[in-house]
Design an enzyme around this catalytic site. Structure first.
Site, PDB file in Angstrom:
ATOM      1  CB  THR A  35     -17.815  32.584  48.073  1.00  0.00           C
ATOM      2  OG1 THR A  35     -17.023  32.213  49.206  1.00  0.00           O
ATOM      3  CG2 THR A  35     -17.420  31.737  46.879  1.00  0.00           C
ATOM      4  NE  ARG A  40     -17.089  24.869  39.291  1.00  0.00           N
ATOM      5  CZ  ARG A  40     -16.590  25.690  40.216  1.00  0.00           C
ATOM      6  NH1 ARG A  40     -17.173  25.790  41.383  1.00  0.00           N
ATOM      7  NH2 ARG A  40     -15.526  26.408  39.950  1.00  0.00           N
ATOM      8  CG  ASP A  97     -10.474  31.091  44.467  1.00  0.00           C
ATOM      9  OD1 ASP A  97     -11.329  31.994  44.540  1.00  0.00           O
ATOM     10  OD2 ASP A  97     -10.762  29.909  44.183  1.00  0.00           O
ATOM     11  CE  LYS A 135     -15.801  33.487  43.150  1.00  0.00           C
ATOM     12  NZ  LYS A 135     -16.943  32.581  42.900  1.00  0.00           N
ATOM     13  CB  THR A 136     -11.343  30.925  38.300  1.00  0.00           C
ATOM     14  OG1 THR A 136     -11.721  30.741  39.663  1.00  0.00           O
ATOM     15  CG2 THR A 136      -9.887  30.569  38.136  1.00  0.00           C
TER      16      THR A 136
HETATM   17  P1  ADP Z   1     -15.665  30.377  40.133  1.00  0.00           P
HETATM   18  O1  ADP Z   1     -14.222  30.758  40.021  1.00  0.00           O
HETATM   19  O2  ADP Z   1     -16.561  31.563  40.307  1.00  0.00           O
HETATM   20  O3  ADP Z   1     -15.937  29.314  41.161  1.00  0.00           O
HETATM   21  P2  ADP Z   1     -15.238  29.259  37.498  1.00  0.00           P
HETATM   22  O4  ADP Z   1     -14.595  30.416  36.830  1.00  0.00           O
HETATM   23  O5  ADP Z   1     -14.365  28.132  37.920  1.00  0.00           O
HETATM   24  O6  ADP Z   1     -16.123  29.759  38.735  1.00  0.00           O
HETATM   25  O7  ADP Z   1     -16.393  28.738  36.506  1.00  0.00           O
HETATM   26  C1  ADP Z   1     -16.887  27.414  36.556  1.00  0.00           C
HETATM   27  C2  ADP Z   1     -17.092  26.870  35.159  1.00  0.00           C
HETATM   28  O8  ADP Z   1     -18.284  27.448  34.613  1.00  0.00           O
HETATM   29  C3  ADP Z   1     -15.974  27.255  34.177  1.00  0.00           C
HETATM   30  O9  ADP Z   1     -15.094  26.196  34.006  1.00  0.00           O
HETATM   31  C4  ADP Z   1     -16.672  27.565  32.881  1.00  0.00           C
HETATM   32  O10 ADP Z   1     -16.636  26.441  32.026  1.00  0.00           O
HETATM   33  C5  ADP Z   1     -18.103  27.815  33.262  1.00  0.00           C
HETATM   34  N1  ADP Z   1     -18.467  29.246  33.138  1.00  0.00           N
HETATM   35  C6  ADP Z   1     -18.448  30.171  34.132  1.00  0.00           C
HETATM   36  N2  ADP Z   1     -18.907  31.345  33.706  1.00  0.00           N
HETATM   37  C7  ADP Z   1     -19.238  31.184  32.408  1.00  0.00           C
HETATM   38  C8  ADP Z   1     -19.792  32.054  31.405  1.00  0.00           C
HETATM   39  N3  ADP Z   1     -20.114  33.324  31.687  1.00  0.00           N
HETATM   40  N4  ADP Z   1     -19.984  31.555  30.170  1.00  0.00           N
HETATM   41  C9  ADP Z   1     -19.689  30.265  29.891  1.00  0.00           C
HETATM   42  N5  ADP Z   1     -19.185  29.395  30.788  1.00  0.00           N
HETATM   43  C10 ADP Z   1     -18.949  29.836  32.027  1.00  0.00           C
END
Ligand code: ADP
Length: 334
Positions: free
Chosen positions: A158, A217, A109, A64-65
């Site tokens: 989430t 992740r 977030d 998401k981030t």
């Molecule tokens: P969320 O905000 O949903 O908790 P993040 O954006 O922090 O998740 O993603 C976690 C990690 O996973 C990121 O640092 C990135 O390296 C990896 N990641 C997430 N989505 C992808 C994607 N579609 N392709 C490659 N790496 C990804």
């Protein structure tokens, strides 16, 4: 440009920024979602406007981030991050919104955790790009409405079900990121291995993908740990054998469950006779907060058919008994 506020941790284990995709092209999987976003981005750029407010939901670690950051960079605008718990007072929000450069992406977030006063301020900010501030003190205090720069609010959560309807309906674009397929995770693992300068065999990347709980992740975390084993065992490539050994040492089973996942299921079975047991009770029994149990552990257990959430509480399924090697001692449908 990016500004960090609040307590968001971008760099898990320090190295994540290397692995974080920077463009839609680098963002693996989720092709339908990327295609739509690309259209919205191109159209917005052509009109030289701020993108419509964007709502992104999905389990933790799904990107998401990352996606929000990519949208900002594809639009060529500023990216400002905060989280709902960091916005304690109206002045926290006012300070951020009034200092945004035009067309910025403002990322909040855990948007389901906004305080009511902050949420109400956001309604006006999102709709009219204005904000009420109190000027003066005591009897002379009065409300003044000030204009804000045009900005895009990106709300990530989430728990989309916990976001109020008035807030939800103010977002023009809604995106849900679903867990990744094994194939998508495999390409994430291959890309990450490349960036970490380590070779990985196809079998090994598939094995890791199968254990990654649909979550990039987790995939990256497992890859880094397996890389440690490969290094210490002086392997120039991560192959199937070293991956199997590492997963065994890390106590990650073929469904991707870790010791704590199995402990949760075992507790339901051993202590609560398979359930149902209430969320709070279970959380205390396994030493987790109700929130992390609900947000982090349970979704995957439910998705794998190992746990059921019913109105009476949590129940271990027949599959959970089988997976943990317990005899099925009670009628599960009673
Ligand atoms: P969320 O905000 O949903 O908790 P993040 O954006 O922090 O998740 O993603 C976690 C990690 O996973 C990121 O640092 C990135 O390296 C990896 N990641 C997430 N989505 C992808 C994607 N579609 N392709 C490659 N790496 C990804």
């Amino acid at each position: 440009d990016s500004i960090l506020t609040g307590d968001i941790q971008l760099d898990e284990e320090g190295q994540d920024s290397v692995l974080r995709p920077r463009s839609l092209h680098e963002f693996q999987g989720q092709s339908d979602l990327k295609e739509n976003l690309d259209v919205f981005i191109q159209a917005t750029k052509a009109r030289n406007e701020a993108l419509d407010h964007l709502f992104i939901s999905g389990p933790p670690g799904l990107g998401k981030t990352t996606l929000a950051g990519i949208v900002a960079s594809e639009l060529g605008v500023n990216f400002v991050l905060t989280s709902a718990p960091a916005l304690e007072k109206p002045k926290d929000l006012a300070g951020l919104l009034t200092s945004l450069p035009e067309h910025s992406l403002f990322f909040i977030d855990e948007i389901h955790r906004l305080k009511p006063t902050i949420e109400e301020m956001l309604y006006i900010a999102m709709e009219d790009f204005e904000m009420d501030i109190i000027v003066g003190q005591g009897i002379g205090a009065r409300n003044v409405r000030i204009p804000l720069p045009r900005f895009t609010l990106v709300g990530a959560t989430t728990k989309p079900g916990s976001v109020s309807t008035p807030l939800h309906t103010r977002f023009g674009i809604t995106i849900r990121i679903n867990p990744y397929t094994h194939q998508e995770l495999q390409s994430i693992i291959r890309r990450s291995a490349n960036l970490l300068h380590i070779a990985i065999s196809t079998e090994a990347s598939l094995l890791l993908a199968q254990c990654a709980r649909g979550t990039p992740r987790v995939a990256n975390r497992l890859l880094k740990r397996v890389r440690d084993f490969a290094q210490v065992h002086q392997k120039s490539e991560i192959d199937q054998a070293i991956t199997q050994l590492a997963l065994q040492k890390l106590q990650v089973d073929h469904l991707g469950l870790e010791e704590q996942d199995r402990y949760i299921l075992r507790t339901i079975i051993n202590v609560y006779h398979g359930g149902p047991v209430g969320l709070q009770t279970l959380a205390i029994a396994v030493g987790e907060s109700a929130e992390s149990l609900e947000d982090f552990y349970e979704p995957y257990l439910v998705q794998q058919g190992l746990l059921m959430r019913t109105r009476q509480g949590r129940t271990a399924t027949e599959l959970a008994y089988q997976h943990l090697g317990f005899p099925i001692t009670k009628s599960l449908d009673s």
